[in-house]
Design a protein around this motif. Structure first.
Motif, PDB file in Angstrom:
ATOM      1  N   ARG A  26       0.856  -1.191   0.000  1.00  8.29           N
ATOM      2  CA  ARG A  26       0.000   0.000   0.000  1.00  8.29           C
ATOM      3  C   ARG A  26       0.885   1.231   0.000  1.00  8.29           C
ATOM      4  NH1 ARG A  26      -4.422  -1.291   4.713  1.00  8.29           N
ATOM      5  NH2 ARG A  26      -5.179  -3.229   3.835  1.00  8.29           N
ATOM      6  N   LYS A  27       0.398   2.299  -0.584  1.00  3.99           N
ATOM      7  CA  LYS A  27       1.200   3.517  -0.666  1.00  3.99           C
ATOM      8  C   LYS A  27       1.583   4.022   0.724  1.00  3.99           C
ATOM      9  CE  LYS A  27       1.610   7.899  -2.951  1.00  3.99           C
ATOM     10  NZ  LYS A  27       1.088   8.775  -3.973  1.00  3.99           N
ATOM     11  N   ARG A  28       0.679   3.899   1.702  1.00  3.85           N
ATOM     12  CA  ARG A  28       1.000   4.392   3.046  1.00  3.85           C
ATOM     13  C   ARG A  28       2.111   3.563   3.696  1.00  3.85           C
ATOM     14  NH1 ARG A  28      -4.307   2.912   6.513  1.00  3.85           N
ATOM     15  NH2 ARG A  28      -4.611   1.350   4.944  1.00  3.85           N
ATOM     16  N   TRP A  29       2.364   2.354   3.193  1.00  6.67           N
ATOM     17  CA  TRP A  29       3.443   1.506   3.711  1.00  6.67           C
ATOM     18  C   TRP A  29       4.742   1.675   2.921  1.00  6.67           C
ATOM     19  CZ3 TRP A  29       0.129  -3.551   3.790  1.00  6.67           C
ATOM     20  CH2 TRP A  29      -0.718  -3.529   4.894  1.00  6.67           C
ATOM     21  N   ALA A  30       4.800   2.611   2.004  1.00  7.84           N
ATOM     22  CA  ALA A  30       5.952   2.753   1.110  1.00  7.84           C
ATOM     23  C   ALA A  30       7.266   2.896   1.861  1.00  7.84           C
ATOM     24  CB  ALA A  30       5.749   3.951   0.183  1.00  7.84           C
ATOM     25  N   LYS A  31       7.291   3.707   2.910  1.00  6.92           N
ATOM     26  CA  LYS A  31       8.538   3.953   3.642  1.00  6.92           C
ATOM     27  C   LYS A  31       8.876   2.837   4.619  1.00  6.92           C
ATOM     28  CE  LYS A  31       8.115   8.934   3.318  1.00  6.92           C
ATOM     29  NZ  LYS A  31       7.923  10.183   4.044  1.00  6.92           N
ATOM     30  N   THR A  32       7.877   2.074   5.050  1.00  9.51           N
ATOM     31  CA  THR A  32       8.105   1.066   6.089  1.00  9.51           C
ATOM     32  C   THR A  32       7.743  -0.346   5.646  1.00  9.51           C
ATOM     33  OG1 THR A  32       5.904   1.450   7.003  1.00  9.51           O
ATOM     34  CG2 THR A  32       7.707   2.748   7.935  1.00  9.51           C
ATOM     35  N   TRP A  33       7.742  -0.620   4.353  1.00  7.59           N
ATOM     36  CA  TRP A  33       7.317  -1.931   3.845  1.00  7.59           C
ATOM     37  C   TRP A  33       8.093  -3.076   4.486  1.00  7.59           C
ATOM     38  CZ3 TRP A  33       3.479  -4.468   2.124  1.00  7.59           C
ATOM     39  CH2 TRP A  33       3.625  -5.657   1.434  1.00  7.59           C
ATOM     40  N   ASP A  34       9.386  -2.902   4.721  1.00  7.13           N
ATOM     41  CA  ASP A  34      10.190  -3.968   5.325  1.00  7.13           C
ATOM     42  C   ASP A  34       9.803  -4.226   6.777  1.00  7.13           C
ATOM     43  OD1 ASP A  34      11.594  -4.313   2.972  1.00  7.13           O
ATOM     44  OD2 ASP A  34      13.128  -2.859   3.546  1.00  7.13           O
ATOM     45  N   GLU A  35       9.222  -3.244   7.441  1.00  5.43           N
ATOM     46  CA  GLU A  35       8.836  -3.376   8.848  1.00  5.43           C
ATOM     47  C   GLU A  35       7.406  -3.877   9.036  1.00  5.43           C
ATOM     48  OE1 GLU A  35       9.523   0.450  10.524  1.00  5.43           O
ATOM     49  OE2 GLU A  35      11.561   0.546   9.741  1.00  5.43           O
ATOM     50  N   VAL A  36       6.588  -3.821   8.006  1.00 15.15           N
ATOM     51  CA  VAL A  36       5.183  -4.241   8.103  1.00 15.15           C
ATOM     52  C   VAL A  36       5.125  -5.750   8.278  1.00 15.15           C
ATOM     53  CG1 VAL A  36       2.975  -4.352   6.885  1.00 15.15           C
ATOM     54  CG2 VAL A  36       4.382  -2.310   6.726  1.00 15.15           C
ATOM     55  N   LYS A  37       4.450  -6.206   9.350  1.00 18.97           N
ATOM     56  CA  LYS A  37       4.359  -7.639   9.643  1.00 18.97           C
ATOM     57  C   LYS A  37       2.920  -8.141   9.690  1.00 18.97           C
ATOM     58  CE  LYS A  37       8.521  -7.562  12.453  1.00 18.97           C
ATOM     59  NZ  LYS A  37       9.064  -7.792  13.784  1.00 18.97           N
ATOM     60  N   PHE A  38       1.982  -7.259  10.023  1.00 21.77           N
ATOM     61  CA  PHE A  38       0.601  -7.673  10.249  1.00 21.77           C
ATOM     62  C   PHE A  38      -0.335  -7.013   9.260  1.00 21.77           C
ATOM     63  CE2 PHE A  38       2.854  -7.514  14.336  1.00 21.77           C
ATOM     64  CZ  PHE A  38       2.850  -8.860  14.632  1.00 21.77           C
ATOM     65  N   CYS A  39      -1.400  -7.729   8.886  1.00 16.82           N
ATOM     66  CA  CYS A  39      -2.347  -7.206   7.911  1.00 16.82           C
ATOM     67  C   CYS A  39      -3.361  -6.258   8.544  1.00 16.82           C
ATOM     68  CB  CYS A  39      -3.067  -8.352   7.204  1.00 16.82           C
ATOM     69  SG  CYS A  39      -4.089  -9.381   8.260  1.00 16.82           S
ATOM     70  N   SER A  40      -3.543  -6.340   9.864  1.00 19.39           N
ATOM     71  CA  SER A  40      -4.537  -5.489  10.509  1.00 19.39           C
ATOM     72  C   SER A  40      -4.201  -5.315  11.987  1.00 19.39           C
ATOM     73  CB  SER A  40      -5.925  -6.117  10.387  1.00 19.39           C
ATOM     74  OG  SER A  40      -5.956  -7.340  11.101  1.00 19.39           O
ATOM     75  N   ALA A  41      -4.906  -4.393  12.619  1.00 19.04           N
ATOM     76  CA  ALA A  41      -4.724  -4.166  14.054  1.00 19.04           C
ATOM     77  C   ALA A  41      -5.178  -5.404  14.837  1.00 19.04           C
ATOM     78  CB  ALA A  41      -5.513  -2.940  14.491  1.00 19.04           C
ATOM     79  N   ALA A  42      -6.188  -6.088  14.337  1.00 18.41           N
ATOM     80  CA  ALA A  42      -6.677  -7.292  15.021  1.00 18.41           C
ATOM     81  C   ALA A  42      -5.600  -8.371  15.063  1.00 18.41           C
ATOM     82  CB  ALA A  42      -7.922  -7.816  14.324  1.00 18.41           C
ATOM     83  N   CYS A  43      -4.867  -8.562  13.991  1.00 17.73           N
ATOM     84  CA  CYS A  43      -3.786  -9.558  13.963  1.00 17.73           C
ATOM     85  C   CYS A  43      -2.644  -9.141  14.887  1.00 17.73           C
ATOM     86  CB  CYS A  43      -3.265  -9.747  12.543  1.00 17.73           C
ATOM     87  SG  CYS A  43      -4.315 -10.812  11.548  1.00 17.73           S
ATOM     88  N   ARG A  44      -2.343  -7.848  14.918  1.00 19.51           N
ATOM     89  CA  ARG A  44      -1.290  -7.356  15.799  1.00 19.51           C
ATOM     90  C   ARG A  44      -1.653  -7.619  17.257  1.00 19.51           C
ATOM     91  NH1 ARG A  44       0.002  -2.887  13.346  1.00 19.51           N
ATOM     92  NH2 ARG A  44      -1.934  -1.887  13.936  1.00 19.51           N
ATOM     93  N   LYS A  45      -2.916  -7.395  17.635  1.00 15.93           N
ATOM     94  CA  LYS A  45      -3.368  -7.632  19.000  1.00 15.93           C
ATOM     95  C   LYS A  45      -3.377  -9.130  19.338  1.00 15.93           C
ATOM     96  CE  LYS A  45      -6.315  -3.585  19.319  1.00 15.93           C
ATOM     97  NZ  LYS A  45      -7.697  -3.110  19.413  1.00 15.93           N
TER      98      LYS A  45
END
Length: 50
Positions: A26-45
């Protein structure tokens, strides 16, 4: 001048650490794509609880 057309098939994807669903870039993840691990807040929780 032609604009680049991006389709979902050409964007990078990777699986969610918690549920395994594929996440598409996603464009909002452009700067942090390597750090993104979860698809949603529910999965993170869910991972934090376990």
């Amino acid at each position: 001048m032609t604009r680049a057309r991006y389709t979902k098939a050409t964007l990078p994807a990777k699986p969610c650490v918690a549920c395994g669903r594929p996440m598409t870039w996603r464009k909002r993840w452009a700067k942090t794509w390597d750090e993104v691990k979860f698809c949603s807040a529910a999965c993170r929780k869910r991972v934090r609880r376990a």
